[in-house]
Design a protein around this motif. Sequence first.
Motif, mmCIF file in Angstrom:
data_model
loop_
_atom_site.group_PDB
_atom_site.id
_atom_site.type_symbol
_atom_site.label_atom_id
_atom_site.label_comp_id
_atom_site.label_asym_id
_atom_site.label_seq_id
_atom_site.Cartn_x
_atom_site.Cartn_y
_atom_site.Cartn_z
ATOM 1 N N GLU A 1 1.081 -0.982 -0.406
ATOM 2 C CA GLU A 1 0.188 -0.008 -0.093
ATOM 3 C C GLU A 1 0.816 1.451 0.540
ATOM 4 O O GLU A 1 2.509 1.509 0.237
ATOM 5 C CB GLU A 1 -0.620 0.242 1.192
ATOM 6 N N ARG B 1 1.922 4.199 1.528
ATOM 7 C CA ARG B 1 2.512 4.805 2.081
ATOM 8 C C ARG B 1 3.570 3.601 3.156
ATOM 9 O O ARG B 1 5.141 4.232 3.230
ATOM 10 C CB ARG B 1 1.522 4.322 3.599
ATOM 11 N N GLU C 1 6.075 3.963 -0.233
ATOM 12 C CA GLU C 1 7.062 5.041 -0.340
ATOM 13 C C GLU C 1 8.194 5.373 0.620
ATOM 14 O O GLU C 1 9.220 5.187 0.373
ATOM 15 C CB GLU C 1 5.828 6.526 0.410
ATOM 16 N N ALA C 2 7.683 4.064 1.932
ATOM 17 C CA ALA C 2 8.894 3.992 2.735
ATOM 18 C C ALA C 2 10.191 3.454 2.252
ATOM 19 O O ALA C 2 10.946 3.185 2.442
ATOM 20 C CB ALA C 2 8.396 3.837 3.888
ATOM 21 N N SER C 3 9.780 2.098 1.700
ATOM 22 C CA SER C 3 10.103 1.149 1.437
ATOM 23 C C SER C 3 11.003 0.607 0.547
ATOM 24 O O SER C 3 12.253 1.351 0.808
ATOM 25 C CB SER C 3 9.646 -0.036 1.021
ATOM 26 N N LEU C 4 10.790 1.767 -0.812
ATOM 27 C CA LEU C 4 11.427 2.212 -1.811
ATOM 28 C C LEU C 4 12.536 2.869 -1.236
ATOM 29 O O LEU C 4 13.588 3.232 -1.439
ATOM 30 C CB LEU C 4 10.914 2.683 -3.011
ATOM 31 N N GLY C 5 12.359 4.070 -0.401
ATOM 32 C CA GLY C 5 13.156 5.056 -0.039
ATOM 33 C C GLY C 5 14.227 4.761 -0.362
ATOM 34 O O GLY C 5 15.409 4.805 0.385
ATOM 35 N N ASP C 6 14.022 3.761 1.545
ATOM 36 C CA ASP C 6 15.046 2.898 2.036
ATOM 37 C C ASP C 6 15.974 2.285 1.294
ATOM 38 O O ASP C 6 16.966 2.372 1.798
ATOM 39 C CB ASP C 6 14.042 2.018 3.522
ATOM 40 N N GLU D 1 16.153 2.462 -1.707
ATOM 41 C CA GLU D 1 17.511 3.506 -2.490
ATOM 42 C C GLU D 1 18.512 3.846 -1.945
ATOM 43 O O GLU D 1 19.537 3.792 -2.442
ATOM 44 C CB GLU D 1 15.735 4.593 -2.661
#
Lengths: 875, 111
Positions: free
Chosen positions: A22, A24, A27-32, A34
């Motif tokens: 989902e 939120r 967003e967080a996991s892809l950022g982390d 990367e």
Amino acid sequence: MKNTVKNKSPQWMRTLLSNFLESRTLEASLGDLEEKFQGRLRNGLSPWKAKLLFIAEGLGFLRMTRLKSDASVQTTINMIRHTFLFFGRLVRKDWSYYLVSMLGLTLSLTSFIFIMMFIHDELSYDQFHDDKDRLFRLTTHLKLSDVEYNLATSQFPAASALKSEIPEVDLAVRVFPQEIEFALNDKKHRESIIMADEYFFDAFSFTWLAGDREEALRNPASVVLCERMSKKYFGSEDPVGKTLLVYDQPLTVTGVIEDVPKQSHLKFGAIIPLQYQLNAWKRETGLEGRENKWFWVGTYTYVRLRDATVLNDVEAKLPFLINKYFPDRYKQGGAFHLQPLSDIHLTSALSNEMEPPGNILYVRLFSVVGVVIMIVSAINLVNLSSFKISSRMREVGIRKFLGQDTIRIIMQLSTESMLIGLLAFAIAIILCNIFLTSFNNLVQKELNLFSFPNLLIGGITLVIILLISLMAVVRPAIRYAAKTSRTLLLQRSGDPTHAGERNILIGFQVCFSFVLLVFSFIVSSQIDYFKNKELGFDKENVMLIELSEDIYGHVEAFKSELAKSKKVIEVSIGVAPGSAHHGWRFVPEGGSEEKPFLFPLAWVDYNYLNTLKIKLLKGENFNPLDLKKDSLWSFLINKRAAMELGWADDPINRRMKVFAAGTTEIMAEGRIVGIIDDYHYESLHKPVKPVVLTLNDGFGTAMVRVADGSLQETIPFLKKTWTKFSEQPFTYELLDEQLDTLYANEVKLSNLILFFTVIALYLTCYGMFALSSLLFRSRLKEVTIRKVFGANQLNIITQFYSRYAAFTLAAIVTGVPVSFYVSNLWLQTFEYRIHIGSTFFFLAGGCVFIVGLLSVSYYLMLVAFSNPIKFLRSE
Amino acid sequence: MKGTNLGEFEELVLLVVAVLFDEAYGVSIQEELSSRCDRNATLSTIHVALHRLEEKGYLESRLDGATNERGGRRKLLFRVTKSGKRALASAKEMRNELWQSIPKSAFNLSV
């Protein structure tokens, strides 16, 4: 630019995650991910490693997947749960019906899997060789004094002749099986091995474990071991380069191969170059060996053709070889043939086979039995489930009324049926596992359920059972599901329109079990016949003791020592009936040396006739004194031999000469002293053949006739006597048991047929039982009303019985010609056979009839003796 | 619906979030765990724990602080809630209590 592409995290991984997470979390996991990826690159990690770690860590996020809550998914889950719940209730309500039908299905599946495994094993013989399509065995066909000999073997020089005369022949390899004693330090064992030409491993594909395949058989003093032999003598050591002793001569181990597969007609523990044996023969005789002559048909010759298509050309050239090489007396009616390797196990009917071959008749028979058992259980399932569904009409009606759609109803009904199929399959697999050892004993194979082809068989069976269970419900399910709920709810249950069809199906089952039963009766009485037929000698109370070499010098002492016991009646030493009698060439007086007679010859001592109780017809028995004058041999011939010689009236004192084996030289001359009655020294599969007995001081087997009923008590005495003369362990056989092993194949068949007959009978009974339960339930009301109006029980019972009796009888009558045909087909393969009398049919028919009526009796009685009030009130 | 007791790993994560105060997100928590506690956990393991703690009401989160390094993605920053603090405190208290109840001779004997 290239750098930026390299340093980007994998796009597909990001897309994958975006499909499952989902927003939120995404967003967080892809950022982390990367951030870590870039950090790793900065720390000097190679891009592909960083990418790999990115993917690995990214996959970890998949566990945070949130299932989108979807109404249709939820409904499906509910429906499946509902199906299971409903199925459970149905089974609980009517557990006896489900138990019986499950048992039937399980039994038929189990036997189907067993049969398929058996058939597959039989059909896969010799299929593992890479060149199997180009490999053939040279078979020899001779016609000597009007007797045809079809031999699996051929002459020793045939291989080189084939190779030099026929260009299409790529390789010709001779194989000569033998039993040899191997020794290493204190380990000494007799092993069955083969001796083969150098190119053996070019023709046959056995898997190499150690050693050089090309060089292995080049040196005559070498040996290639199978894995189990290597383990036996060398344990876990590498045997290559070490030596084994064979008759005190060292052989170097040049290679190790995997154990020969079970499905190979060639079976051996080791291979020794044939040259080794040829050299030995040359040394012993000092002559040009008999292996160079075309008389001795003593070796197996395998041929590899350039390709399989030239077979006909090669076959056409074979008569040329006969003309060129065969000795004159073999030429008339002599022939060579090439037999495909894959035909050897099943369709060969030749003498001198290396191991008893299988029988294509049995393979066909069992395929039919397997398929019919499957059909029978399919019929039962179709029959019963269509009936079962018709009794659930109201339920379907209510479902429709409450809004369930047609597809769902059909799905529900088929899922239930498939659940039964699946469960039966699971139990069948368990049963297969439990009974596999017994089945293997029964068919003398080593089948394994969890090897590749058998797993496939299991898979196919699963598909079949699922299809059958689907088939069983789809038609009635569609019929009912398509009706409106009003019709379904208002219609009375019971659907007699298909009664005729059902009766025919049940009749088919009855017929099938009748045929099987007749056949199994006939097989077992044929075996009884074999075992009890008058053989021309007395096989009871005779013990066989294979003599070892250290006794040969003291045979007379050994015999007189044995005769000291009161229990020992007679002792003779010679060739025991049932073991191989080799053919020798005889020239009768006045006959031509060009046309000798081929008669089996047995060396026996003077006590042979008395010990075995063979009847002397004319002349006199051997005189022990004749042994001393070694110039003239004494012969006893049987009636059949006398007839073939044309001396049936007056053969006494006539002379015969004997050729030495494999040569053109006369070895000895002898005088016929008497004629004995024909006796069956071979199995009863063959007619009585001529035989010549000649007097000898005795080697081979000691036959000890003991007093009636004292077999067991004499064993210790025999053993004690044996140990006085020999260091070898004492072993013995009983003559009658030894003769029974000649019919092991038939006994095996009988066991299997009996097993399947029981299963078929059970299936039929269960079919009739279950169907009667359903039919009677639907006619309960009719019977009760009749009873109210005064019908008596006898009336009702006869009415029901007569109906069943009629169609069971019809089925049995139909089965008579079928079973006659099948049994006759089988019996035709024997020279001495029983007569198919009407008793078999009456007996089997009676059995099936009674069993069939008994299985319908339970419900019949229930209805007939019921209290009418009880059932009338229920409506 | 879910239980509100703290697992061992969850307690560690909760403490680390408290230590990092306003800078607690996936990567920083992971680094902190490995440097201070010698625990190597994958990012997804940490996120699962964070998610569960948030469900239990011990953490609150907000999205903030996009950087170029993160491919333009924002961070999910966490902060310990009041009930989170209570849970930590009660866990600590329970441990202290247990420690104090150990008879002195217990450890002496066992050595």
